[in-house]
Design a protein around this motif. Structure first.
Motif, short mmCIF file in Angstrom:
data_model
loop_
_atom_site.label_atom_id
_atom_site.label_comp_id
_atom_site.label_asym_id
_atom_site.label_seq_id
_atom_site.Cartn_x
_atom_site.Cartn_y
_atom_site.Cartn_z
N LEU A 59 -33.50 56.94 46.12
CA LEU A 59 -33.22 55.69 46.86
C LEU A 59 -32.94 56.03 48.31
N THR A 60 -33.91 55.81 49.17
CA THR A 60 -33.81 56.23 50.56
C THR A 60 -32.96 55.26 51.39
N THR A 61 -32.50 55.75 52.52
CA THR A 61 -31.73 54.92 53.45
C THR A 61 -32.55 53.71 53.89
N GLU A 62 -33.84 53.92 54.13
CA GLU A 62 -34.72 52.83 54.55
C GLU A 62 -34.80 51.76 53.47
N PHE A 63 -34.97 52.17 52.21
CA PHE A 63 -35.06 51.20 51.11
C PHE A 63 -33.79 50.38 50.99
N LEU A 64 -32.63 51.02 51.21
CA LEU A 64 -31.34 50.35 51.01
C LEU A 64 -30.88 49.56 52.23
N SER A 65 -31.58 49.68 53.35
CA SER A 65 -31.09 49.13 54.62
C SER A 65 -30.94 47.61 54.61
N ASP A 66 -31.75 46.90 53.80
CA ASP A 66 -31.66 45.43 53.79
C ASP A 66 -30.93 44.90 52.55
N LYS A 67 -30.29 45.81 51.82
CA LYS A 67 -29.58 45.41 50.60
C LYS A 67 -28.15 44.98 50.93
N PRO A 68 -27.50 44.18 50.08
CA PRO A 68 -26.14 43.72 50.37
C PRO A 68 -25.13 44.87 50.37
N ARG A 69 -24.02 44.70 51.11
CA ARG A 69 -22.92 45.67 51.05
C ARG A 69 -22.09 45.40 49.78
N PHE A 70 -21.24 46.36 49.45
CA PHE A 70 -20.47 46.24 48.21
C PHE A 70 -19.60 44.99 48.22
N HIS A 71 -19.01 44.66 49.37
CA HIS A 71 -18.10 43.50 49.40
C HIS A 71 -18.84 42.19 49.13
N GLU A 72 -20.18 42.22 49.30
CA GLU A 72 -20.96 41.01 49.06
C GLU A 72 -21.30 40.80 47.58
N ILE A 73 -21.19 41.84 46.79
CA ILE A 73 -21.55 41.72 45.37
C ILE A 73 -20.34 41.86 44.44
N VAL A 74 -19.18 42.21 45.00
CA VAL A 74 -18.05 42.58 44.15
C VAL A 74 -17.55 41.43 43.27
N GLU A 75 -17.58 40.19 43.79
CA GLU A 75 -17.08 39.08 42.98
C GLU A 75 -17.99 38.80 41.78
N ASN A 99 -13.50 52.55 41.16
CA ASN A 99 -12.11 52.34 41.58
C ASN A 99 -11.96 52.55 43.09
N HIS A 100 -12.67 53.53 43.63
CA HIS A 100 -12.62 53.80 45.07
C HIS A 100 -13.17 52.62 45.87
N GLU A 101 -14.31 52.07 45.42
CA GLU A 101 -14.90 50.93 46.13
C GLU A 101 -13.97 49.71 46.09
N PHE A 102 -13.32 49.49 44.93
CA PHE A 102 -12.38 48.37 44.82
C PHE A 102 -11.17 48.59 45.73
N LYS A 103 -10.72 49.85 45.82
CA LYS A 103 -9.57 50.16 46.67
C LYS A 103 -9.88 49.92 48.14
N LEU A 104 -11.10 50.23 48.56
CA LEU A 104 -11.49 50.00 49.95
C LEU A 104 -11.41 48.52 50.32
N LEU A 105 -11.54 47.65 49.32
CA LEU A 105 -11.48 46.20 49.55
C LEU A 105 -10.11 45.62 49.20
N ASN A 106 -9.12 46.52 48.98
CA ASN A 106 -7.75 46.10 48.62
C ASN A 106 -7.72 45.24 47.37
N LEU A 107 -8.59 45.59 46.40
CA LEU A 107 -8.64 44.89 45.13
C LEU A 107 -8.01 45.76 44.05
N PRO A 108 -7.51 45.16 42.97
CA PRO A 108 -7.04 45.97 41.84
C PRO A 108 -8.17 46.86 41.33
N ASP A 109 -7.80 48.01 40.76
CA ASP A 109 -8.81 48.95 40.25
C ASP A 109 -9.84 48.25 39.37
#
Length: 238
Positions: A59-75, A99-109
């Motif tokens: 999965l290249t950087t170019e392929f992922l460049s137009d994909k949503p960020r984690f905070h956009e899909i977390v809910e 757990n790390h991604e949730f912590k970056l968004l100040n969400l419970p694990d």
């Protein structure tokens, strides 16, 4: 029971070094049946993948460049996995990243959103100690075709893992020790059986002599003492 088979792909192997999740794939099982209600998303990590990781997932950087960020899909992810039993191969890796991604968004694990975790790697090691227990090895062992798996992909790996998990645990529900004993109804109870008198007839001298001769023949055949001769030999005091 609702179960979710989950896999992730990442930019590297350690979230503490800034590596991120770039793909999540989930397959839903309801009472051990695939429902088709899957969850799959690619994620822009805002960084390049390490070379080793890129060789694994492609999965290249170019392929992922137009994909949503984690905070956009977390809910959507939180709603999907809520309360489920989650099945993961090598669970500490994926849970560490989630757990790390949730912590970056100040969400419970992530772990606090689910019911429990089954680690199929741990289960496979218990079933097949000393054997290779990678996903590919388990597919081979249980006759599950993975010929279409050229690179790792979170959804594809989750689908394969679901098949492996079902094969590994097939029949498990009938192996419990708490099965209720079925007792016959009153009319089916058997009447007590009278014991017949036992008649003891001692061996005759000829029979005893034939027995000794047979044992001697066995001793000769094994070039020593057969087990019956040894058992009948007098025991020396200790």
């Amino acid at each position: 029971m609702r179960q979710i088979v989950l896999d992730t792909e990442t930019t590297g192997i350690n979230p503490k070094l800034g590596n991120r999740i770039i793909e999540i794939g989930c397959v839903e099982l309801e009472n051990r049946m695939l429902t088709g209600n899957n969850f799959h998303v690619y994620i822009n990590p805002d960084r390049d993948s390490e070379e080793g990781a890129l060789n694994v997932h492609g999965l290249t950087t170019e392929f992922l460049s137009d994909k949503p960020r984690f905070h956009e899909i977390v809910e959507d992810l939180r709603a999907y996995i809520q309360g489920a039993e989650v099945i993961i191969h090598n669970a500490p890796f994926d849970l560490g990243f989630l757990n790390h991604e949730f912590k970056l968004l100040n969400l419970p694990d992530f772990s606090s959103h689910i019911g429990s975790v089954i680690d199929t790697l741990v289960h496979a090691k218990e079933l097949h100690p000393g054997k290779r227990n990678s996903l590919d090895a388990l597919c081979d062992r249980y006759g599950i075709s993975n010929a279409h798996r050229k690179l790792h992909g979170a959804l594809l790996d989750s689908e394969l893992l679901a098949d492996v998990y079902l094969a590994m645990t097939r029949g498990q529900n009938s192996l419990g020790m708490d099965v209720e004993e079925v007792k016959p109804a009153g009319s089916e109870l058997l009447a007590p059986v009278a014991m017949a008198d036992i008649i003891f007839l001692p061996a005759s001298d000829d029979e005893l002599a034939a027995h000794v001769e047979a044992l001697a023949g066995l001793d000769k055949a094994v070039k020593g003492q057969c087990i019956w001769t040894a058992a009948m030999a007098p025991q020396l005091p200790a």
